[in-house]
Scaffold this motif. Structure first.
Motif, PDB file in Angstrom:
ATOM      1  N   ASN A  13       4.387  12.781   1.253  1.00 49.61           N
ATOM      2  CA  ASN A  13       3.817  11.798   2.186  1.00 49.61           C
ATOM      3  C   ASN A  13       2.774  10.911   1.506  1.00 49.61           C
ATOM      4  O   ASN A  13       2.784   9.692   1.674  1.00 49.61           O
ATOM      5  N   ARG A  14       1.886  11.512   0.738  1.00 49.11           N
ATOM      6  CA  ARG A  14       0.847  10.728   0.045  1.00 49.11           C
ATOM      7  C   ARG A  14       1.454   9.795  -0.993  1.00 49.11           C
ATOM      8  O   ARG A  14       1.041   8.646  -1.138  1.00 49.11           O
ATOM      9  N   LEU A  15       2.447  10.279  -1.720  1.00 51.94           N
ATOM     10  CA  LEU A  15       3.094   9.436  -2.727  1.00 51.94           C
ATOM     11  C   LEU A  15       3.885   8.301  -2.087  1.00 51.94           C
ATOM     12  O   LEU A  15       3.920   7.187  -2.617  1.00 51.94           O
ATOM     13  N   THR A  16       4.492   8.564  -0.959  1.00 50.86           N
ATOM     14  CA  THR A  16       5.226   7.511  -0.240  1.00 50.86           C
ATOM     15  C   THR A  16       4.279   6.404   0.196  1.00 50.86           C
ATOM     16  O   THR A  16       4.594   5.217   0.066  1.00 50.86           O
ATOM     17  N   VAL A  17       3.112   6.773   0.680  1.00 46.64           N
ATOM     18  CA  VAL A  17       2.101   5.780   1.065  1.00 46.64           C
ATOM     19  C   VAL A  17       1.641   4.996  -0.160  1.00 46.64           C
ATOM     20  O   VAL A  17       1.508   3.768  -0.124  1.00 46.64           O
ATOM     21  N   ALA A  18       1.404   5.689  -1.255  1.00 44.11           N
ATOM     22  CA  ALA A  18       0.976   5.019  -2.488  1.00 44.11           C
ATOM     23  C   ALA A  18       2.045   4.044  -2.975  1.00 44.11           C
ATOM     24  O   ALA A  18       1.728   2.939  -3.436  1.00 44.11           O
ATOM     25  N   LEU A  19       3.310   4.428  -2.847  1.00 49.86           N
ATOM     26  CA  LEU A  19       4.396   3.544  -3.283  1.00 49.86           C
ATOM     27  C   LEU A  19       4.551   2.318  -2.395  1.00 49.86           C
ATOM     28  O   LEU A  19       5.041   1.291  -2.849  1.00 49.86           O
ATOM     29  N   GLU A  20       4.120   2.423  -1.159  1.00 49.15           N
ATOM     30  CA  GLU A  20       4.120   1.239  -0.298  1.00 49.15           C
ATOM     31  C   GLU A  20       3.152   0.199  -0.847  1.00 49.15           C
ATOM     32  O   GLU A  20       3.406  -0.996  -0.774  1.00 49.15           O
ATOM     33  N   GLN A  21       2.054   0.651  -1.404  1.00 45.19           N
ATOM     34  CA  GLN A  21       1.059  -0.249  -1.967  1.00 45.19           C
ATOM     35  C   GLN A  21       1.429  -0.680  -3.393  1.00 45.19           C
ATOM     36  O   GLN A  21       1.157  -1.804  -3.790  1.00 45.19           O
ATOM     37  N   TYR A  22       2.032   0.225  -4.155  1.00 44.38           N
ATOM     38  CA  TYR A  22       2.389  -0.046  -5.554  1.00 44.38           C
ATOM     39  C   TYR A  22       3.865   0.299  -5.779  1.00 44.38           C
ATOM     40  O   TYR A  22       4.197   1.303  -6.415  1.00 44.38           O
ATOM     41  N   PRO A  23       4.782  -0.504  -5.260  1.00 45.22           N
ATOM     42  CA  PRO A  23       6.203  -0.163  -5.282  1.00 45.22           C
ATOM     43  C   PRO A  23       6.852  -0.151  -6.668  1.00 45.22           C
ATOM     44  O   PRO A  23       7.956   0.366  -6.813  1.00 45.22           O
ATOM     45  N   LYS A  24       6.192  -0.668  -7.663  1.00 48.44           N
ATOM     46  CA  LYS A  24       6.763  -0.682  -9.017  1.00 48.44           C
ATOM     47  C   LYS A  24       6.136   0.366  -9.938  1.00 48.44           C
ATOM     48  O   LYS A  24       6.396   0.378 -11.128  1.00 48.44           O
TER      49      LYS A  24
END
Length: 96
Positions: A13-24
């Motif tokens: 869940n935390r990594l998914t949120v982080a990837l929303e902000q930094y998708p690359k």
């Protein structure tokens, strides 16, 4: 989590949120793959590692982790090819 895997739901869940902000971010995809691998969610782990590879083509680490995932799945030939591709990028990589 997988039948024998760890519950990594909060990490995912935390990594998914982080990837929303930094998708690359290849690092976040690598960590996501690691979390899925711990949970024994192999298809998701492999997909995350492949995305990390796509985002950082010259980085050997996601290839090593993908190879370990494939090895754990009993896909030995695929694992060997993946380790070889990691070694081609980083010939001194002890993990590969």
């Amino acid at each position: 989590p997988g039948s024998n895997g760890l519950d990594t739901t909060s990490s995912v869940n935390r990594l998914t949120v982080a990837l929303e902000q930094y998708p690359k971010s290849p690092v976040y995809y690598l960590l996501l793959g690691d979390a899925y691998q711990l949970a024994e969610e192999w298809a998701k782990a492999d997909a995350a590692y492949l995305q990390a590879i796509a985002n950082a083509k010259e980085w050997a680490k996601p290839r090593v982790n993908l190879g370990l995932s494939r090895l754990a799945q009993g896909k030995t030939s695929e694992a060997i090819r993946t380790f070889e591709s990691a070694l081609a990028l980083d010939p001194r990589n002890v993990q590969a």
